[in-house]
Structure formats: structure tokens, C-alpha cells
Design a protein around this motif. Sequence first.
Motif, mmCIF file in Angstrom:
data_model
loop_
_atom_site.group_PDB
_atom_site.id
_atom_site.type_symbol
_atom_site.label_atom_id
_atom_site.label_comp_id
_atom_site.label_asym_id
_atom_site.label_seq_id
_atom_site.Cartn_x
_atom_site.Cartn_y
_atom_site.Cartn_z
ATOM 1 N N LEU A 119 0.806 11.285 -5.721
ATOM 2 C CA LEU A 119 0.633 9.190 -5.364
ATOM 3 C C LEU A 119 1.504 8.894 -4.513
ATOM 4 C CD1 LEU A 119 -2.591 8.669 -6.901
ATOM 5 C CD2 LEU A 119 -2.972 10.087 -4.624
ATOM 6 N N ILE A 165 -5.693 1.492 -1.524
ATOM 7 C CA ILE A 165 -4.954 2.418 -0.353
ATOM 8 C C ILE A 165 -5.017 1.171 0.749
ATOM 9 C CG2 ILE A 165 -4.253 4.255 1.261
ATOM 10 C CD1 ILE A 165 -5.337 6.085 -1.494
ATOM 11 N N ALA A 176 3.663 13.570 -1.066
ATOM 12 C CA ALA A 176 2.906 12.880 -2.122
ATOM 13 C C ALA A 176 2.290 14.235 -2.637
ATOM 14 C CB ALA A 176 1.486 12.104 -1.967
ATOM 15 N N ALA A 180 -9.385 7.737 -9.850
ATOM 16 C CA ALA A 180 -7.705 6.705 -10.947
ATOM 17 C C ALA A 180 -7.901 6.917 -12.292
ATOM 18 C CB ALA A 180 -7.794 5.497 -10.361
ATOM 19 N N PRO A 186 2.778 5.826 -5.479
ATOM 20 C CA PRO A 186 2.525 4.726 -4.653
ATOM 21 C C PRO A 186 3.451 4.374 -4.775
ATOM 22 C CG PRO A 186 1.861 5.129 -7.211
ATOM 23 C CD PRO A 186 2.821 5.820 -6.768
ATOM 24 N N ARG A 187 3.965 2.833 -3.650
ATOM 25 C CA ARG A 187 4.770 1.542 -2.787
ATOM 26 C C ARG A 187 5.024 1.133 -4.427
ATOM 27 N NH1 ARG A 187 7.715 0.571 0.987
ATOM 28 N NH2 ARG A 187 5.873 1.740 1.849
ATOM 29 N N LYS A 230 -9.467 14.081 -12.166
ATOM 30 C CA LYS A 230 -9.389 12.808 -12.932
ATOM 31 C C LYS A 230 -8.710 11.615 -12.275
ATOM 32 C CE LYS A 230 -8.847 14.375 -17.308
ATOM 33 N NZ LYS A 230 -8.053 15.456 -18.428
ATOM 34 N N LEU A 231 -7.046 12.531 -11.292
ATOM 35 C CA LEU A 231 -6.867 11.771 -10.674
ATOM 36 C C LEU A 231 -7.621 10.691 -8.870
ATOM 37 C CD1 LEU A 231 -3.138 11.443 -11.088
ATOM 38 C CD2 LEU A 231 -4.170 9.389 -12.568
ATOM 39 N N SER A 278 1.159 -1.259 0.101
ATOM 40 C CA SER A 278 -0.897 -0.028 -0.101
ATOM 41 C C SER A 278 1.191 0.974 0.061
ATOM 42 C CB SER A 278 -0.853 -0.109 0.979
ATOM 43 O OG SER A 278 -1.362 0.945 1.187
ATOM 44 N N PRO A 279 0.401 2.127 -0.435
ATOM 45 C CA PRO A 279 -0.721 2.009 -2.051
ATOM 46 C C PRO A 279 -0.142 1.727 -2.989
ATOM 47 C CG PRO A 279 0.696 4.245 -1.057
ATOM 48 C CD PRO A 279 1.315 3.574 -0.487
ATOM 49 N N PHE A 318 -0.982 1.696 -7.648
ATOM 50 C CA PHE A 318 -2.072 2.064 -8.611
ATOM 51 C C PHE A 318 -1.904 1.052 -9.466
ATOM 52 C CE2 PHE A 318 -3.133 4.732 -11.732
ATOM 53 C CZ PHE A 318 -4.011 6.159 -10.890
ATOM 54 N N VAL A 355 4.327 6.292 0.129
ATOM 55 C CA VAL A 355 5.204 6.105 0.794
ATOM 56 C C VAL A 355 5.653 6.888 2.074
ATOM 57 C CG1 VAL A 355 5.543 4.511 -1.116
ATOM 58 C CG2 VAL A 355 7.263 5.559 -0.417
ATOM 59 N N VAL A 363 0.940 10.569 -11.799
ATOM 60 C CA VAL A 363 0.878 9.647 -10.701
ATOM 61 C C VAL A 363 1.747 9.786 -9.645
ATOM 62 C CG1 VAL A 363 0.431 7.670 -9.929
ATOM 63 C CG2 VAL A 363 -1.130 8.109 -12.124
ATOM 64 N N TYR A 367 -2.457 11.902 3.828
ATOM 65 C CA TYR A 367 -1.617 10.727 2.750
ATOM 66 C C TYR A 367 -0.880 11.157 2.538
ATOM 67 C CZ TYR A 367 -1.373 8.232 -1.190
ATOM 68 O OH TYR A 367 -0.766 7.236 -2.221
ATOM 69 N N LEU A 414 -6.831 2.859 -7.567
ATOM 70 C CA LEU A 414 -6.279 3.323 -7.106
ATOM 71 C C LEU A 414 -6.831 2.559 -5.168
ATOM 72 C CD1 LEU A 414 -3.986 4.532 -4.598
ATOM 73 C CD2 LEU A 414 -5.822 7.660 -5.076
#
Lengths: 318, 318
Positions: free
Chosen positions: A253, A146, B158, A159, A255-256, B251-252, A129-130, A132, B154, A249, B151, A144
Amino acid sequence: MFLGVEIGGTKLQLGLGRGDGQLLALWRGAVDAAAGGEGIRRQIVAAVPELLAKAGIDRGQLRGVGVGFGGPTDDATQTVIKSHHIAGWHGFPLAAWLTELLGLPTVICNDADVAGLAEVLFGAGKGLSPVFYITVGTGIGGGLIIGGEIYRGVGKGAAEIGHLRPVYPLSRDSGHGEILEYFAAGWGIARAAQERERSGADTAGLRRAAADGPITGKVVAEAARQGDVVALGILDEAVQALAEGICSVVKLLCPRRVIVGGGVSLIGEELFFRPLRRYVAERGMEAFAGLTEIVPAALGEEVVVHGALALARKKLGG
Amino acid sequence: MFLGVEIGGTKLQLGLGRGDGQLLALWRGAVDAAAGGEGIRRQIVAAVPELLAKAGIDRGQLRGVGVGFGGPTDDATQTVIKSHHIAGWHGFPLAAWLTELLGLPTVICNDADVAGLAEVLFGAGKGLSPVFYITVGTGIGGGLIIGGEIYRGVGKGAAEIGHLRPVYPLSRDSGHGEILEYFAAGWGIARAAQERERSGADTAGLRRAAADGPITGKVVAEAARQGDVVALGILDEAVQALAEGICSVVKLLCPRRVIVGGGVSLIGEELFFRPLRRYVAERGMEAFAGLTEIVPAALGEEVVVHGALALARKKLGG
């Protein structure tokens, strides 16, 4: 035991399982767009007894239905917001309709969202987590996830990476209308090939790969594998555009993992994932460099069915 | 009772409070970049007794320190990842350093992230989720708050909307290097004005608004308010670029609210928020139209201090 249903743009899949990443039986058909909702009703009514027989399960064991729908859905009302594929399904109360049809509680969500959930629970993002998730097929969808839960914004989806707009130089001739799908989705890759043809590029390699059929995304990938320069150029543009989307993204975000699935991703490591990672590394934000892994999806063609089953288990499993 | 600290690019603020949106005392100073960490140490050591006296509070009542830092921070190690402003603070163990300095448990985070938290707890996003906060000042920062929690991807940050790249036509001459800040941050607006001047545009209106000083973002805003066409054009480009960034966020993430604060947002309703909402509506995704409100921030110049206090309460309040 649950019934998982994928209602996509072109395919309809039903599966039986416990929402644990295992399928006890699968039924696969094509969506007959002309037949609309009535066609889907007939297919589902025919498929369910077949599935139950195949899995050796009694109908009474089914506790609910999960649906991954190929379009935007509304969490609160459990309706389809909009459908490009199925006539009459704008604002359609899909969950209530299936409950009436099958006599079972039903929960619906967007197909890419539940696919992302499946990859996090059972696939390439297990326990992370997180995450995408991106599916690059005919269109481009995203999900997405989480903490093992689907992120849904205000409850009508999120997303939507396929709708991001790529930057210069890709956008230089395109004004404001074109989105990531225009360059990187299956239809976008086919469009680019057709444009090359119209503009007089040497498309002999593409023609050869197409045999006598139309030039599709798959044909472009095949020609690229054979070293065709025009095809390689088209793919490179698609990968660049997708990389720009992934860079956005990551900036928003971080993400991992970014997990990429769908037909176009099957082009594979050398022509797809390796250049994708290189472009993201080159164009990404320095502060987040190396924090997000980009990996192929693990679950294949049943990913949405797995996700629909997992959704049903989460929401209806009690 | 907690101590909240904002260590920004230019300003240093300290406040005392319970992390409930109220400040019992505030101390404000300028960051002396040349004096580095040692300068900040001296300022904090001098300010804390002043603050305690002003609020009539005993030092023993303080339970911890929260920090909003103007740069990327690492949640796991509680270190500054990188600092453009303060020499020697790359990889700096800021929380441990403050704990040693003040004898209090300390928690740090990025300044825009805690500002977003403050707006959701006490300001323009009260009780809402998800919320995307944007501060448009000298630079552009962002914070994504989901269910009242920051949020952090990782765990290293972000919501870096200022680093998104705007699309054509803004990007047409700029190649790959320019990011949203280049067009819409305070420095970006000043840059655009200086470029107009160099390219021979009629900058009499800008000069007038600047009096004898340099042309800053504030000057451009002032000239635009007086109807100067060049200034209006610069602002329009900034607002367009920010709108593109917000379109990507929608959008995301499709958040319930986008909250915009920071000095540039003070340009106000007519020249900033109204065109911003119009561009987002024109260029956004149809499926998400109207789902995200764009509103001004509510908490003003102490927003980061409020957020730092709220962070301390969350993490150290036990």
C-alpha cells in the motif's frame, strides 16, 4: 448533532457531537459480556438521557447514530457478521436494532476502521492520504483510509493486519496457526511472558512488576522500562512481529503514514516506536524506503467515538 | 488515437489504439539491454512509422503516448525511479524524453499497474472493484485497481506482492532475505530446480523436459505435466508461496477478485489455479472466506500495451 457509540470487546462508550472532532459529552461503561445484547440495550437506554442532560441538548436535535463495533460488520446489510464477545450477535442486525431502540437512523462499521477515519480527519493523519491506522491493544485491528474515505474491500472489512502471519525466525516453531496478534497484541505479549515462566526463565522482574496480580501486557511493559531482560526480549519480539506486518502493508500500500495507537503503543517512543521504525527500515523494500512515516496516534481513548460520529455525519448528515 | 508502449525487462511492445481494449496495430521486439536507452530510442523511432502505415493512420491523429515501464516510476516527476534492466535509467525522465522524441504528450506508469487497469477495463475484472492483479512471469508484479483507478500509494508505486516474505515452513531455512519471487517467480522456480539438482535429487524428468537446454520455469512446468515428482514438488512450493502472498492481500484488501496472469500462470487450471485456490482457502482468514475470487487473466501478451493505451486515454484524452 449525532450520537457516537463504541461497542468494543470490553468497553462501551457513547458520545455526543457534530462529527467534527469535538465531544459535547461522553459516557463510558464496561461491556457485560454475560448480559449480552440485552445488557448493552439497558446501558444505552440509561446513558442517552444522561448524555443529553450533560450536554444540554434536546433529544430532537439528534439526527442519527454512528457505531464503531469491535468485530466484522457488513456494509450492505448493516449487520454484525460475527461477534466473539456478545452472545447471539452473529449476523445481528445492529443498525436496525438501534434504530428501533432510539428512533434514529443508524450506521455501523468496524471500530478500527472508524478509528482510522477519526485519526485522518482530526488526529495524526490530518489531511493525508493514504493512511494505514493500526490499533495494538488486547487485539490488533487496522483501518485503511484513502482520500478521507474508509476502504472496505468488498464491503465486509479489510486492513486486518493483526491476522497477517509473521515470517521466520518468529514463525519457526509455530507452524501455520499463529498470526501477528499472537506475538504483538496485549494477549500475545502476556502469552509470551507466561510461556517464559513455564519454560523456567528468570521472571523475578516480571513478578515484581506484577506485584500480586497476573502478568499482563502492561506488566511486561513496566518490567521492560525497569530494564528487565526477559521483558525486553518479549517486547522486542512483539515489535519485530509488528514491524514485519508494517513491512507487508508498505509493500502492498505504500501509505503516506502508518499511525499506531492502542494500549500497547503507549509503551512509547524508546521501547516501542524507535525499534519499530528501525526494524521496518532494516527489513522493508528498498524502493519504498523512507516513503511511509510511522507515528503515534493522537486521539486517545475516545478515538472510536470520534470516528463513529464522523461516520454518522458522512452517511447521515445529508 | 494513442500510442501505447511497453518497456519490459526483456520485451518492447508498441501498439496503436483508442485505449478501448482494441489494438489497430502491434509491434513487438526484444529489449537489447546492452544497447540501453539508445537502443530503445532507435527501436521506437523505427517502429512508429511502421505501426502508422500498418493501421493506415496519419501521425497527426496521435494525441499522446502511454507507457508501461518494467520498474518503479514516479507519478509526480514522470521519471523512472530505478531500472535493473536499462543502464543509465535510474532517475531517468522517461516521459519528457519520449515527448521530445515523438513530439507528443506522454504519461508513464509501472507495467503491472497498467496491466491491472487493462484487466479491469477490458479483461477478467471488467467493471469490478476492488481488483488485485498479479503477474507471475520472470518476476512477480502487482496492481491494485479501486473504482477503475490505479492505486499508487504516495505516488511511487504499490501492490508489490512479489516482495512479500512467505511464512514458515517455506521460510525456515532462508533467514530474512527471501521474498515471494524467490519461490514463485520464473527465476525462483528455475532456482529451486537447480538447487534440487545440486543436492542430488533425481532430476532425470527435468533433464528430459529440458532436452539439451537449461532448466527454466517452463521446463519445470512441462516436467510436472508429465508427472515428474521433483517438478511437482517445486511447483507445489511455488504455489504455496503465492497462496501465502494472496492470503496477505486478502487480509489487507479483501478485493472482489485476484487476477493472476504472466507466463507461470499459463501452467493452467489443474497444476496452478486449483491448488492455489485450495491453499488460499485453507490458510486464509475465516471472516473473509470465499469473498475473493481467484481467476486467470484474460488479456494475454498485449495486456501492458492495452493498459498503457488506457492510461494515455485517461490522462491525456481530455
